[in-house]
Every structure is written in C-alpha cells, then in structure tokens.
Write an enzyme that holds these catalytic residues in place. Structure first.
Site, PDB file in Angstrom:
ATOM      1  N   LYS A 230       0.807  -1.217   0.000  1.00  0.00           N
ATOM      2  CA  LYS A 230       0.000   0.000   0.000  1.00  0.00           C
ATOM      3  C   LYS A 230       0.847   1.276   0.000  1.00  0.00           C
ATOM      4  CE  LYS A 230      -4.407  -1.844   1.247  1.00  0.00           C
ATOM      5  NZ  LYS A 230      -5.556  -1.891   2.165  1.00  0.00           N
ATOM      6  N   ARG A 265      -4.030 -10.298   4.633  1.00  0.00           N
ATOM      7  CA  ARG A 265      -4.420 -10.323   3.218  1.00  0.00           C
ATOM      8  C   ARG A 265      -3.271  -9.749   2.399  1.00  0.00           C
ATOM      9  NH1 ARG A 265      -6.995  -7.138  -0.621  1.00  0.00           N
ATOM     10  NH2 ARG A 265      -8.465  -8.255  -1.972  1.00  0.00           N
TER      11      ARG A 265
END
Length: 288
Positions: A230, A265
């Site tokens: 991210k 995840r």
C-alpha cells in the site's frame, strides 16, 4: 452451477480460525484495473494457476475479488462482478476442493453467487453499508463475514480523509457494525473485523492504527490486516512501485502477529508466510 450448502461451506474457514495461528489470505483479483495486479489473473485459467501458486507458498485462504477498490476507482455493476468472480470460484472449488475461498465484494448478489459457486467467506470492505442485504445473507448462509472500515468510498476516500481520534473512531465503527450484524442474525463467532488500512486514511492514521492493533484484537473478534503493497508505506520507504513494497508488507505482518491480528491479506504469500510463522513462534515463546 452447483449450489453448495452453508453447513459445509463454513467449516473450512471456521476451522482455520479456531486453530489460533496466523492465517495468510492470498489476494486473487480477477479485475482489469486493481492497483498492483490488475489484469494479471483475469482469465479463470490464469486465476486457478495463481491460486495453486499461492497455496503452494502457504496461503490458507484465497480471496477472490471482481471489483477494484483502489483510490479513485469506479464501482462495477453486480452482474459484471458475478461474471468475473463466479467462474473462478467454481474452478477453484472443482480443482482444489479443500481450499478455503473468500469473496471480496460489497454486493449481496455477488456474494450469494460466489457462495453458490463454492466460496466459504464474505469479505465486505463496506461493512454492509453498500447493500442492506449483506447481513441477512451472511446470517442465512451461516458463513464467516468480514467487516472493514472505510471513510467515504473508493472513488473519493483519499481526497480529504480526516479524524479527530482515528483509533477510537475506527474501533467504535467496527464494534457498531458488528453489533448490527449480530442483531441481524450473524453469529458472533462468524464475524471478522478489519481496520481498513489505506481506505480513507492519511499516512499518520494508518500508522496509528497499526500501532493500536492490540486494541482491535482485544475486542474478541478476529482481526484481518490488509497492508499489502500500500501507498502509505511507499511514502515512508521512498518507493513508488507497489511490487517493491514486499519487505515493508512483511514488516507489518510480523508486527500484526505480535499484536494479535489473525488474518493477513497479501499479494506475496511466501514472504508473508515466513514472517507470520517466525513472529508466531516468537509470540508463543514469550508466553512461556
């Protein structure tokens, strides 16, 4: 397409959750436009091959999504999501009958089609706010259901996110949504919460949430952590290419295990599996 009864579906993921060890959830985006791997696994054959790779590298759950939720993304109609997701889930179930499969969607129609195709779990980044039928579906089908926090929606969430006390606000939101889900008939032991790293959050917000993961774990609900590749980590590490953020992701996985998070995840399974296993061994050793 065969319809799988809920009483058999829930066993795979719930059994994994009952093991207490950290679980790796491999990301399988069957989209043309996801931020890091869009278009790579769009065809069912490519998706199945990628799922096999992730399982071989230590994934516990495969999370199949047919709609990108990257910042600025547009919503995808339910019918298009179903066309993308259901064949892949069916292929996974036929070829890998023991594989635990999650569907990543905010729409009840998509979730139900995936469950009918053999999925075991619903991963909802909108926590039931985009579709009033999600709680009823999760209750009726008796499957694990993940509630995630997001300020705004994917199209606008990163334009001007703001919090007075991000940890308190995100935790309160998740507990409120979990309570509503339980009132709708979702079993408490089927609920998972996700603080939504990167979803309507500034860099400092993400860091504060990571620093307070133990508070989320203390709620009693299993915590899912999704930091993989991210952007906020790239700003810290001075890296622009998402695929180069594997080491940064691994660091957050290890920190998450130590804080009590349960599901991670990720795009890069092997590296995060190793990080989770080492952190878990250290945590067990610390318990004496």
């Amino acid at each position: 397409m065969p319809i799988f009864p809920a009483e058999t579906l829930m066993n795979r993921v719930l059994a994994l959750l009952q093991s207490h060890r950290p679980l790796i959830m491999g990301i399988l985006n069957v989209t043309p436009d996801s931020f890091s791997d869009g278009g790579l696994h769009f065809h069912p054959d490519a998706a199945l091959a990628q799922a096999r790779r992730m399982l071989a590298e230590g994934a516990d759950i495969i999370d199949v999504g047919g709609e990108s939720t990257r910042p600025g993304s547009e919503p995808v109609p339910a019918a298009e999501q179903i066309a993308r997701v259901a064949p892949v889930v069916a292929a996974l179930r036929a070829a890998l009958p023991d594989c635990a499969v999650s569907v990543d969607t905010t729409r009840a129609a998509v979730a139900e089609a995936a469950l009918d195709a053999g999925a075991d779990m619903v991963n909802d980044v909108a926590a039931g706010r985009d579709d009033d039928g999600m709680f009823e579906l999760a209750a009726r089908r008796g499957v694990p259901y993940c509630l995630m926090h997001m300020q705004g929606d994917p199209k606008t969430m990163q334009e001007a996110p703001h919090y007075e006390a991000v940890v308190d606000e995100v935790l309160a939101f998740l507990l409120e949504r979990a309570a509503r889900a339980e009132q709708a008939g979702v079993a408490r032991e089927h609920l998972v919460i996700d603080p939504g790293i990167g979803f309507g959050k500034r860099r400092q917000d993400n860091l504060e949430l990571l620093a307070a993961l133990d508070r989320f774990a203390a709620s009693g609900y299993p915590v899912l952590l999704g930091t993989s590749r991210k952007r906020f980590m790239g700003a810290i590490c001075q890296v622009e290419t998402p695929a180069e953020l594997v080491p940064a992701t691994v660091a957050t996985t290890a920190l998450g295990v130590m804080a009590g998070a349960r599901i991670f995840r990720v795009h890069d399974v092997k590296e995060n599996r190793q990080a989770a296993d080492i952190a878990w061994a250290v945590r067990l050793a610390g318990r004496g």
